[in-house]
Scaffold this motif. Structure first.
Motif, PDB file in Angstrom:
ATOM      1  N   VAL A  86     -57.122  42.884 -12.569  1.00 42.12           N
ATOM      2  CA  VAL A  86     -57.548  43.998 -11.715  1.00 42.12           C
ATOM      3  C   VAL A  86     -59.074  43.969 -11.629  1.00 42.12           C
ATOM      4  CG1 VAL A  86     -55.556  45.453 -12.288  1.00 42.12           C
ATOM      5  CG2 VAL A  86     -57.664  45.640 -13.640  1.00 42.12           C
ATOM      6  N   PHE A  87     -59.616  44.643 -10.611  1.00 41.63           N
ATOM      7  CA  PHE A  87     -61.067  44.786 -10.496  1.00 41.63           C
ATOM      8  C   PHE A  87     -61.563  45.600 -11.691  1.00 41.63           C
ATOM      9  CE2 PHE A  87     -64.762  47.015  -8.322  1.00 41.63           C
ATOM     10  CZ  PHE A  87     -65.605  45.914  -8.436  1.00 41.63           C
ATOM     11  N   ARG A  88     -62.715  45.221 -12.222  1.00 39.39           N
ATOM     12  CA  ARG A  88     -63.181  45.793 -13.489  1.00 39.39           C
ATOM     13  C   ARG A  88     -63.244  47.319 -13.480  1.00 39.39           C
ATOM     14  NH1 ARG A  88     -68.052  43.853 -11.147  1.00 39.39           N
ATOM     15  NH2 ARG A  88     -69.420  45.620 -10.616  1.00 39.39           N
ATOM     16  N   GLU A  89     -63.453  47.946 -12.297  1.00 39.47           N
ATOM     17  CA  GLU A  89     -63.579  49.407 -12.225  1.00 39.47           C
ATOM     18  C   GLU A  89     -62.300  50.098 -11.764  1.00 39.47           C
ATOM     19  OE1 GLU A  89     -66.787  49.921  -9.533  1.00 39.47           O
ATOM     20  OE2 GLU A  89     -68.259  48.868 -10.791  1.00 39.47           O
ATOM     21  N   ASP A  90     -61.234  49.318 -11.545  1.00 36.87           N
ATOM     22  CA  ASP A  90     -60.013  49.888 -10.961  1.00 36.87           C
ATOM     23  C   ASP A  90     -59.054  50.361 -12.060  1.00 36.87           C
ATOM     24  OD1 ASP A  90     -57.913  50.644  -9.395  1.00 36.87           O
ATOM     25  OD2 ASP A  90     -57.804  48.796  -8.236  1.00 36.87           O
ATOM     26  N   ASP A  91     -59.328  51.534 -12.583  1.00 37.78           N
ATOM     27  CA  ASP A  91     -58.476  52.087 -13.641  1.00 37.78           C
ATOM     28  C   ASP A  91     -57.091  52.453 -13.116  1.00 37.78           C
ATOM     29  OD1 ASP A  91     -60.550  51.858 -15.472  1.00 37.78           O
ATOM     30  OD2 ASP A  91     -61.325  53.861 -15.019  1.00 37.78           O
ATOM     31  N   GLU A  92     -57.016  52.816 -11.829  1.00 37.79           N
ATOM     32  CA  GLU A  92     -55.729  53.205 -11.244  1.00 37.79           C
ATOM     33  C   GLU A  92     -54.739  52.038 -11.284  1.00 37.79           C
ATOM     34  OE1 GLU A  92     -53.873  54.854  -6.988  1.00 37.79           O
ATOM     35  OE2 GLU A  92     -56.005  54.353  -7.159  1.00 37.79           O
ATOM     36  N   ALA A  93     -55.185  50.853 -10.832  1.00 45.97           N
ATOM     37  CA  ALA A  93     -54.304  49.686 -10.845  1.00 45.97           C
ATOM     38  C   ALA A  93     -53.956  49.286 -12.280  1.00 45.97           C
ATOM     39  CB  ALA A  93     -54.966  48.516 -10.114  1.00 45.97           C
ATOM     40  N   PHE A  94     -54.946  49.357 -13.184  1.00 45.46           N
ATOM     41  CA  PHE A  94     -54.713  49.021 -14.591  1.00 45.46           C
ATOM     42  C   PHE A  94     -53.610  49.905 -15.174  1.00 45.46           C
ATOM     43  CE2 PHE A  94     -55.313  49.019 -19.119  1.00 45.46           C
ATOM     44  CZ  PHE A  94     -55.784  47.744 -19.430  1.00 45.46           C
ATOM     45  N   LYS A  95     -53.679  51.178 -14.841  1.00 46.83           N
ATOM     46  CA  LYS A  95     -52.708  52.136 -15.376  1.00 46.83           C
ATOM     47  C   LYS A  95     -51.300  51.858 -14.858  1.00 46.83           C
ATOM     48  CE  LYS A  95     -52.167  57.135 -16.019  1.00 46.83           C
ATOM     49  NZ  LYS A  95     -52.732  58.477 -15.694  1.00 46.83           N
ATOM     50  N   ILE A  96     -51.194  51.465 -13.597  1.00 46.23           N
ATOM     51  CA  ILE A  96     -49.876  51.173 -13.014  1.00 46.23           C
ATOM     52  C   ILE A  96     -49.249  49.972 -13.722  1.00 46.23           C
ATOM     53  CG2 ILE A  96     -48.666  50.425 -10.914  1.00 46.23           C
ATOM     54  CD1 ILE A  96     -50.867  51.975  -9.342  1.00 46.23           C
ATOM     55  N   TRP A  97     -50.041  48.910 -13.924  1.00 48.73           N
ATOM     56  CA  TRP A  97     -49.514  47.738 -14.619  1.00 48.73           C
ATOM     57  C   TRP A  97     -49.095  48.079 -16.054  1.00 48.73           C
ATOM     58  CZ3 TRP A  97     -47.777  43.656 -12.367  1.00 48.73           C
ATOM     59  CH2 TRP A  97     -48.344  43.179 -11.185  1.00 48.73           C
ATOM     60  N   ASN A  98     -49.867  48.927 -16.678  1.00 49.42           N
ATOM     61  CA  ASN A  98     -49.606  49.268 -18.069  1.00 49.42           C
ATOM     62  C   ASN A  98     -48.436  50.245 -18.214  1.00 49.42           C
ATOM     63  OD1 ASN A  98     -51.106  51.434 -20.480  1.00 49.42           O
ATOM     64  ND2 ASN A  98     -50.049  49.537 -20.961  1.00 49.42           N
ATOM     65  N   GLU A  99     -48.478  51.331 -17.446  1.00 49.31           N
ATOM     66  CA  GLU A  99     -47.498  52.401 -17.646  1.00 49.31           C
ATOM     67  C   GLU A  99     -46.246  52.268 -16.779  1.00 49.31           C
ATOM     68  OE1 GLU A  99     -49.431  56.154 -17.221  1.00 49.31           O
ATOM     69  OE2 GLU A  99     -50.946  55.730 -18.763  1.00 49.31           O
ATOM     70  N   LYS A 100     -46.390  51.797 -15.533  1.00 46.79           N
ATOM     71  CA  LYS A 100     -45.236  51.718 -14.632  1.00 46.79           C
ATOM     72  C   LYS A 100     -44.476  50.396 -14.792  1.00 46.79           C
ATOM     73  CE  LYS A 100     -46.042  55.649 -12.492  1.00 46.79           C
ATOM     74  NZ  LYS A 100     -45.073  56.778 -12.444  1.00 46.79           N
ATOM     75  N   VAL A 101     -45.239  49.296 -14.892  1.00 52.44           N
ATOM     76  CA  VAL A 101     -44.589  47.992 -15.065  1.00 52.44           C
ATOM     77  C   VAL A 101     -44.219  47.779 -16.531  1.00 52.44           C
ATOM     78  CG1 VAL A 101     -44.877  45.490 -14.830  1.00 52.44           C
ATOM     79  CG2 VAL A 101     -45.771  47.025 -13.074  1.00 52.44           C
ATOM     80  N   GLY A 102     -45.051  48.301 -17.440  1.00 50.56           N
ATOM     81  CA  GLY A 102     -44.749  48.204 -18.859  1.00 50.56           C
ATOM     82  C   GLY A 102     -45.409  47.051 -19.565  1.00 50.56           C
ATOM     83  N   LEU A 103     -46.506  46.517 -18.992  1.00 48.20           N
ATOM     84  CA  LEU A 103     -47.214  45.423 -19.648  1.00 48.20           C
ATOM     85  C   LEU A 103     -48.205  45.979 -20.666  1.00 48.20           C
ATOM     86  CD1 LEU A 103     -48.023  43.026 -16.664  1.00 48.20           C
ATOM     87  CD2 LEU A 103     -46.167  42.839 -18.326  1.00 48.20           C
ATOM     88  N   LYS A 104     -48.359  45.252 -21.772  1.00 50.73           N
ATOM     89  CA  LYS A 104     -49.336  45.665 -22.772  1.00 50.73           C
ATOM     90  C   LYS A 104     -50.746  45.511 -22.210  1.00 50.73           C
ATOM     91  CE  LYS A 104     -46.443  44.369 -26.714  1.00 50.73           C
ATOM     92  NZ  LYS A 104     -46.321  43.500 -27.911  1.00 50.73           N
ATOM     93  N   LYS A 105     -51.667  46.304 -22.726  1.00 47.13           N
ATOM     94  CA  LYS A 105     -53.030  46.311 -22.199  1.00 47.13           C
ATOM     95  C   LYS A 105     -53.711  44.964 -22.327  1.00 47.13           C
ATOM     96  CE  LYS A 105     -53.836  51.264 -22.830  1.00 47.13           C
ATOM     97  NZ  LYS A 105     -54.704  52.300 -23.457  1.00 47.13           N
ATOM     98  N   ASP A 106     -53.392  44.218 -23.410  1.00 45.08           N
ATOM     99  CA  ASP A 106     -54.052  42.914 -23.580  1.00 45.08           C
ATOM    100  C   ASP A 106     -53.498  41.844 -22.649  1.00 45.08           C
ATOM    101  OD1 ASP A 106     -51.591  42.469 -24.722  1.00 45.08           O
ATOM    102  OD2 ASP A 106     -52.357  41.933 -26.706  1.00 45.08           O
ATOM    103  N   ARG A 107     -52.460  42.192 -21.860  1.00 46.08           N
ATOM    104  CA  ARG A 107     -51.931  41.264 -20.854  1.00 46.08           C
ATOM    105  C   ARG A 107     -52.508  41.535 -19.475  1.00 46.08           C
ATOM    106  NH1 ARG A 107     -46.824  39.312 -21.196  1.00 46.08           N
ATOM    107  NH2 ARG A 107     -47.274  38.381 -19.145  1.00 46.08           N
ATOM    108  N   ILE A 108     -53.356  42.568 -19.352  1.00 47.50           N
ATOM    109  CA  ILE A 108     -53.951  42.922 -18.056  1.00 47.50           C
ATOM    110  C   ILE A 108     -55.447  42.615 -18.150  1.00 47.50           C
ATOM    111  CG2 ILE A 108     -54.227  44.729 -16.324  1.00 47.50           C
ATOM    112  CD1 ILE A 108     -51.995  46.269 -17.955  1.00 47.50           C
ATOM    113  N   VAL A 109     -55.943  41.765 -17.258  1.00 49.21           N
ATOM    114  CA  VAL A 109     -57.313  41.265 -17.342  1.00 49.21           C
ATOM    115  C   VAL A 109     -58.183  41.944 -16.286  1.00 49.21           C
ATOM    116  CG1 VAL A 109     -58.772  39.206 -17.267  1.00 49.21           C
ATOM    117  CG2 VAL A 109     -56.420  39.043 -18.124  1.00 49.21           C
TER     118      VAL A 109
END
Length: 877
Positions: free
Chosen positions: A130-153
């Protein structure tokens, strides 16, 4: 589990999004419409750019499989093809789009669902960024898709901020999905992760969240409609889904690779892989681009295509393939794609001919390029080949720079590569600037908003040439105005109009628009967007107001002249295909009141006999006076009936089909005569070459054809009078006169040569001494270039060492010829440089080889001074 082929992946993608209420939109051509900032269509969103900027929507969700080509402009991948396993010039982009509808959450969840449940990729191999400032997309990958935070770059702008496509338009942050090919494909670094330059983590899907509109100055404002723009390369997802190691092993490329192997003794392997990949990629690009009417040339898109073709041809030589071979690969490329792009079948023969013609030309330039390179090295004193000379070798002669490097290094020369790159950058800018489209995205959006607010223009031009209406708005310098006065230029948009807007090669109508208080002379009519007619004119008297009632009248003689030429164009297309062959395909046209022009794919000059046959057939069809029939049918029905489609037109679901006697069936929205007899007469005026594999016929019909024939007849009558001969005797009489003229000219030339040789005999015993060199100088009056060459040949036969400088004044001009014997060429005296300096002194120019060169000038009065400066010129060379 069954392995999906590329065709299944493409279809499953479109079906997946159709089930989620997306309109499936057909691929646009590789030539972007209405966007002069792009050389080629580079992404799926190109055809949707106005929708992000606020244009009226036909749909709010769309999905497509778009043909793309990235070469020659921003984002060009040309030089990377073959060096990596993932870059291509031509590729297909699968994409889903939202225009003010869904946003990040749906885009991310659907992408994950398609990859893991439809294509069935292993979840542990997928990594999102995700773009470094895009917390919204980060949250979707983490909470909606269920990926761990260390898997989202989180990555910077370089990787996760996209766009625009070109210099302007929609752009925004993005989220990319990478596939992990495994440690064996990586760089081995501890911090290797998505975004690393190695090939372990390969990006397969880019989810762009357009939020901004970028302007030419680089500034950005919030988009009128934020949305979604995704792109997934079919080539990448295919090789991954098929469990292969790279794109070129997939079913999209493997048949081409196997066919290449049939033409070389060098098998596919680590040493030859790059050459195989370059050729396979470039053949696909050439096949699709040429089928979309891009022809290799020296400017714009054609220049880029020529570079692609020549790069591919160079790599065939690395595989030790002798002679042209790229054209033989076209059939394989078409066979792979024909079910999805059936138009390729119709274009296949022509594409192969274009490529073979270009290959033959290029292979011929290799030998001449070597000779020029050798001359450059012989005349160089610095052991450096300049950037300008390198660029001339590459650009004018198509000589490969890597080949130039190899030859130069063998001879101990260096190359000014920095200077070469400077000239290359300048050429790329010229290539991008070689055309400027009338339609600008911003203007299109503004007009779309006018149409949305005020309504469409009802076109009445098929039924009548005069109609009542109302001014919806007045425009001046692209701004809406309330009134306009006498003498001012103005654009009018009416609620209904009989005026035909420029389209399909037919020029716009002219005429008059009158109101109770004023009159406008209409000089041109345009259809800049669907449903809106813009009339361009000058107020001849009074003034006009927005909202005025009007009487709009098309100029009837001009419209009928256009109609004659347009129907004649259809007859010409029919005649060309019948006489030259079914491979003939339209490449462009102009239909005007005073002439027609028709460009078509054909590989040789149309000879006089063929032109006469074509002209005769068309006039036969005119005399038959066949009634034209026009029907409106679904486009699929038109295709089934074999209707031809005109180049450059974009067709909707329902089309207008023109039938002339059952022998000419074409889709056309233009205006025509009611029966072929109304054309009156058809006359071909010229046949010429436009580009490689493209010919042009210019012709006249109706009164214009009659006027041309009348003028020709008048000239023949005058000629017969001068010859004192009848029309039947004129040719024989002229041939006798020309033969006599030729005999007398030969006598004069022989006399001139005799006198000149006598003069030459005198100068041979009195040479000028310059730099230990015997310089022989002679100046004449009235001698032509051929005679000077004759004297030079005579000098060469009699003199083994020296420099010869010949000059002649004739017909107000100066001609120079300089010859240098081999011994003085080796010592650095250069005929081309001497003659160039001499020519400058008489307001001229020229040049040539080190041993012989010629030039000319415009001012004979400066000849004496030029020859007096000869010692100084020679000392400088």
């Amino acid at each position: 589990m069954k392995i999906m082929n590329s065709r299944e992946i493409r279809q499953k993608f479109l079906d997946f999004f159709a089930e989620r209420q997306h309109t499936i939109v057909a691929s646009d051509t590789l030539i972007p419409k209405g966007d002069p900032t792009l050389l080629f269509t580079t992404a799926g969103m190109v055809q949707f750019k106005p929708l992000y900027a606020g244009a009226p929507l036909q749909f709010s969700r769309a999905a497509s499989c778009q043909k793309c080509l990235r070469a020659g402009g921003k984002g060009s991948d040309l030089e990377n093809v073959g060096k990596t396993l993932r870059h291509h010039t031509f590729f297909e982009m699968l994409g889903n789009f939202s225009f003010g509808d869904y946003f990040k959450e749906e885009a991310i969840l659907w992408a994950w669902e398609f990859l893991t449940e439809i294509v069935r990729l292993p979840k542990d191999k997928l990594w999102p960024s995700v773009f470094r400032e895009d917390d919204e997309a980060f949250k979707i990958w983490n909470e909606k898709v269920g990926l761990k935070k260390d898997r989202i770059v989180r990555l910077d702008e370089k990787d996760n901020f996209w766009g625009p496509a070109g210099e302007t338009g929609a752009c925004g942050p993005s989220s990319e999905i990478y596939f992990d090919l495994g440690p064996s494909r990586g760089c081995g670094k501890a911090n290797c992760a998505p975004g690393c330059d190695c090939e372990r983590f390969i990006e397969i899907w880019n989810l762009v969240f357009p939020q901004f509109d970028q302007f030419p100055d680089g500034s950005r404002k919030p988009l009128a409609r934020r949305g979604i723009d995704t792109g997934m390369g079919l080539e990448r997802i295919s090789f991954i889904a098929q469990g292969l190691s790279n794109n070129f092993e997939s079913d999209l490329f493997k048949p081409i690779i196997l066919e290449i192997a049939q033409h070389t003794s060098l098998p596919y392997g680590p040493e030859t892989r790059m050459a195989y990949h370059v050729i396979a990629d470039h053949v696909r690009a050439l096949t699709f681009a040429i089928s979309d009417h891009v022809i290799p040339s020296n400017e714009g898109r054609g220049y880029v295509l020529r570079r692609i073709l020549r790069r591919a041809s160079r790599y065939t030589q690395r595989l030790e393939i002798k002679g042209p071979v790229l054209y033989r690969l076209v059939a394989v490329a078409v066979d792979i794609m024909k079910e999805v792009y059936p138009d390729l079948l119709q274009a296949r023969e022509n594409v192969a001919r274009v490529i073979k013609f270009e290959e033959d030309r290029f292979l011929g330039t290799i030998s001449s390029g070597l000779a020029i390179l050798e001359d450059l090295m012989k005349s160089s004193k610095s052991k450096v080949i300049s950037g300008e000379d390198l660029f001339r070798l590459y650009d004018t002669y198509g000589f490969p720079i890597d080949m130039a490097c190899e030859v130069a290094e063998e001879e101990g020369f260096k190359l000014d590569e920095e200077g070469f790159q400077k000239f290359m950058r300048e050429q790329k800018e010229r290539s991008r600037a070689s055309w400027v489209g009338k339609a600008q995205v911003g203007k299109t959006v503004a007009l779309e908003k006018i149409k949305e607010k005020l309504g469409e223009t009802e076109f009445l031009g098929y039924q009548t040439l005069s109609a009542d209406g109302k001014i919806l708005t007045l425009l001046k310098n692209e701004n809406q105005i309330s009134e306009v006065h006498e003498g001012e230029e103005v654009q009018l948009i009416l609620n209904r109009s009989p005026f035909y807007g420029e389209s399909g090669g037919q020029v716009g109508d002219q005429g008059v628009i009158e109101t109770p208080s004023g009159q406008v002379e209409i000089k041109d009519t345009q259809w800049p967007i669907d449903g809106l007619t813009v009339h361009y004119g000058v107020v001849k008297k009074g003034l006009l107001h927005s909202g005025d009632e009007v009487l709009a009248s098309v100029d009837s003689p001009i419209r009928h002249a256009i109609a004659r030429h347009h129907t004649a164009t259809h007859l010409l297309n029919y005649a060309l295909r019948k006489i030259l062959g079914e491979h003939v395909k339209q490449s462009g046209s102009l239909v005007a009141p005073d002439r027609l022009r028709f460009d078509f794919a054909h590989f040789s000059k149309v000879n006089e006999s063929e032109l006469a046959h074509i002209e005769s057939l068309i006039n036969e069809k005119i005399l038959e006076n066949t009634t034209l029939k026009t029907v409106v049918v679904p486009i699929e029905e038109a295709k089934k009936r074999g209707a031809l489609m005109f180049f450059g037109d974009k067709y909707g679901a329902v089309v207008r089909m023109l039938d002339i006697g059952g022998y000419s069936l074409e889709l056309c929205g233009g205006t025509h005569v009611k029966a072929t007899g109304e054309i009156g007469l058809f006359k071909i005026m010229a046949e010429s070459s436009v580009a490689s594999g493209v010919r042009r016929i210019e012709a006249l019909s109706g009164l214009k054809a009659y006027e041309s024939l009348r003028q020709t007849t008048q000239k023949l009558t005058e000629l017969c009078s001068l010859l004192s001969a009848s029309p039947n005797q004129a040719l024989d009489r002229m041939e006798k006169l020309l033969a006599e003229k030729k005999r007398l000219e030969k006598e004069i030339e022989e006399s001139q040569v005799t006198r000149a040789k006598n003069q030459m005999a005198e100068i041979l015993v009195k040479p000028l001494q310059v730099k230990d060199t015997n310089v022989f100088v002679a100046s004449f009056d009235g001698l032509g270039q051929d005679v000077l060459r004759h004297l030079a040949d005579d000098f060469k036969a009699k003199t083994s060492s020296g420099v010869l400088v010949l000059a002649s004044r004739a017909e107000g001009k100066v001609t120079f010829l300089v010859l240098v014997t081999p011994d003085w060429v080796k010592k650095g005296i250069h005929a081309g440089k001497i003659v160039q300096e001499l020519a400058k002194k008489v307001d001229g120019g020229g040049g040539g080889k080190p041993d012989i060169a010629q030039a000319g000038g415009k001012d004979p009065s400066k000849l004496k001074a030029a020859l007096e400066s000869l010692p100084e010129i020679i000392l400088k060379t």
